[in-house]
Design an enzyme around this catalytic site. Structure first.
Site, PDB file in Angstrom:
ATOM      1  N   HIS A   1      15.209  38.235 -14.584  1.00 37.40           N
ATOM      2  CA  HIS A   1      15.250  39.378 -15.514  1.00 37.40           C
ATOM      3  C   HIS A   1      13.960  40.165 -15.310  1.00 37.40           C
ATOM      4  O   HIS A   1      12.872  39.581 -15.359  1.00 37.40           O
ATOM      5  CB  HIS A   1      15.322  38.830 -16.956  1.00 37.40           C
TER       6      HIS A   1
ATOM      7  N   TYR B   1      14.016  39.570  -8.946  1.00 35.07           N
ATOM      8  CA  TYR B   1      14.827  38.369  -9.194  1.00 35.07           C
ATOM      9  C   TYR B   1      14.719  38.030 -10.687  1.00 35.07           C
ATOM     10  O   TYR B   1      13.761  38.412 -11.365  1.00 35.07           O
ATOM     11  CB  TYR B   1      14.383  37.190  -8.311  1.00 35.07           C
TER      12      TYR B   1
ATOM     13  N   TYR C   1      -0.278  43.616  -8.159  1.00 35.11           N
ATOM     14  CA  TYR C   1       0.574  44.311  -9.131  1.00 35.11           C
ATOM     15  C   TYR C   1       0.229  45.799  -9.180  1.00 35.11           C
ATOM     16  O   TYR C   1       1.119  46.656  -9.266  1.00 35.11           O
ATOM     17  CB  TYR C   1       0.421  43.687 -10.528  1.00 35.11           C
TER      18      TYR C   1
ATOM     19  N   ARG D   1      -3.567  38.492  -7.837  1.00 42.52           N
ATOM     20  CA  ARG D   1      -2.259  39.053  -8.175  1.00 42.52           C
ATOM     21  C   ARG D   1      -2.408  40.349  -8.970  1.00 42.52           C
ATOM     22  O   ARG D   1      -1.548  41.219  -8.926  1.00 42.52           O
ATOM     23  CB  ARG D   1      -1.427  38.032  -8.969  1.00 42.52           C
TER      24      ARG D   1
END
Ligand SMILES: C[S@@+](CC[C@H](N)C(=O)[O-])C[C@H]1O[C@@H](n2cnc3c(N)ncnc32)[C@H](O)[C@@H]1O
Length: 263
Positions: free
Chosen positions: A96, A94, A72, A68
């Site tokens: 906050h 999705y 990112y 990940r």
């Protein structure tokens, strides 16, 4: 003539499709040149497409066997490259955008460092839905929150008289930072850590907010020891209620009582 300057807005769209978005977030989406969306449900992209057809998914950067961390980095690169072109860019996340999500924070920091205007627009997070659905007030006993793997990889001081919320429980202990749900061996390690502060039969709640208005939230209470084989998704959040009472700090209270009020 001055060159058009790119701008960036990272907006939250909440947990429940179409029901949680603020007018401000909607306005950013509708008025931007290009939209990037980070939400695993394809319906979300269709819904955003109705507001602005120039929509691109950030989900495509996730892949099996890929860290990940790499995903990112790629997300940040693709978005920032559009800002550099002078585009008015909006990223819709999705929940906050600033809650347990590193990409929006990195994007805003990077865009500002390069002289671009960048803002974050809050949204209703999984925690907000959890508070409402489970009837929990984080102020009643206090509330600790950790990303589960970070909680495992670093030594933390747990206060069992407060709530403990563990995010990303589904990928607990994954040293590769992948996207697959980890299994009972990883959970056994997590449990051994939790047993230092909680009894094995302590009740815990597996929580999943409803992402569609027609769906129900999942709020399933199990015993802590049963977490080992429980059905966890990558979007499950674990809530561990307090296991002991608050201990009054009488010594400190006495010191306060001894303070002479002036005036
Ligand atoms: C990378 S974080 C993103 C959180 C998001 N920014 C927010 O505001 O809620 C992903 C984690 O959020 C939580 N989460 C995401 N969707 C959820 C849902 N529908 N119900 C409960 N928790 C959820 C889970 O702990 C999941 O592992």
């Amino acid at each position: 003539m001055t060159e058009p300057r790119g701008t960036l807005s990272c907006v939250g769209i909440g947990m429940t499709l179409g029901a949680h978005i603020t007018p401000v977030a909607r306005d950013h989406i509708a008025s931007s040149d290009i939209i990037f969306v980070a939400a695993s449900d394809a319906l979300v992209e269709l819904w955003i497409h109705e507001m602005n057809p120039n929509v691109h998914s950030l989900q495509i950067y996730y892949a099996q066997g890929k860290s990940r961390k790499q995903t990112y980095r790629e997300m940040v690169d693709v978005v920032i490259s559009e800002v550099r072109k002078g585009q008015k860019v909006c990223c819709a996340f999705y929940g906050h955008p600033g809650v347990f999500a590193c990409v929006p924070h990195r994007l805003i920091k990077k865009a500002r460092a390069e002289g671009f205007k960048a803002i974050m627009e809050p949204g209703i997070s999984a925690e907000d839905s959890l508070i409402a659905d489970l009837g929990i007030d984080p102020g009643q006993y206090g509330c600790q929150q950790y990303e589960t793997s970070q909680f495992m990889f670093y030594k933390r001081i747990i206060d069992p008289s407060a709530y403990l919320i563990l995010w990303q429980i589904g990928v607990a202990g994954d040293l590769t930072h992948g996207i697959s749900v980890t299994g009972s061996q990883h959970r056994a390690v997590l449990l051994s850590l939790l047993y230092q502060n909680y009894p094995e039969d302590h009740p815990v709640i597996m929580y999943e907010a409803a992402t569609l208005v027609i769906k129900q939230a999942r709020s399933e209470e199990i015993l802590l020891r049963d977490l080992i084989n429980a059905e966890l998704k990558d979007y499950t959040t674990l809530v561990i209620p307090p296991a002991c009472s608050l201990t009054r700090n009488n010594e400190l209270i006495k010191r306060i009582k001894d303070i002479k009020l002036v005036g």
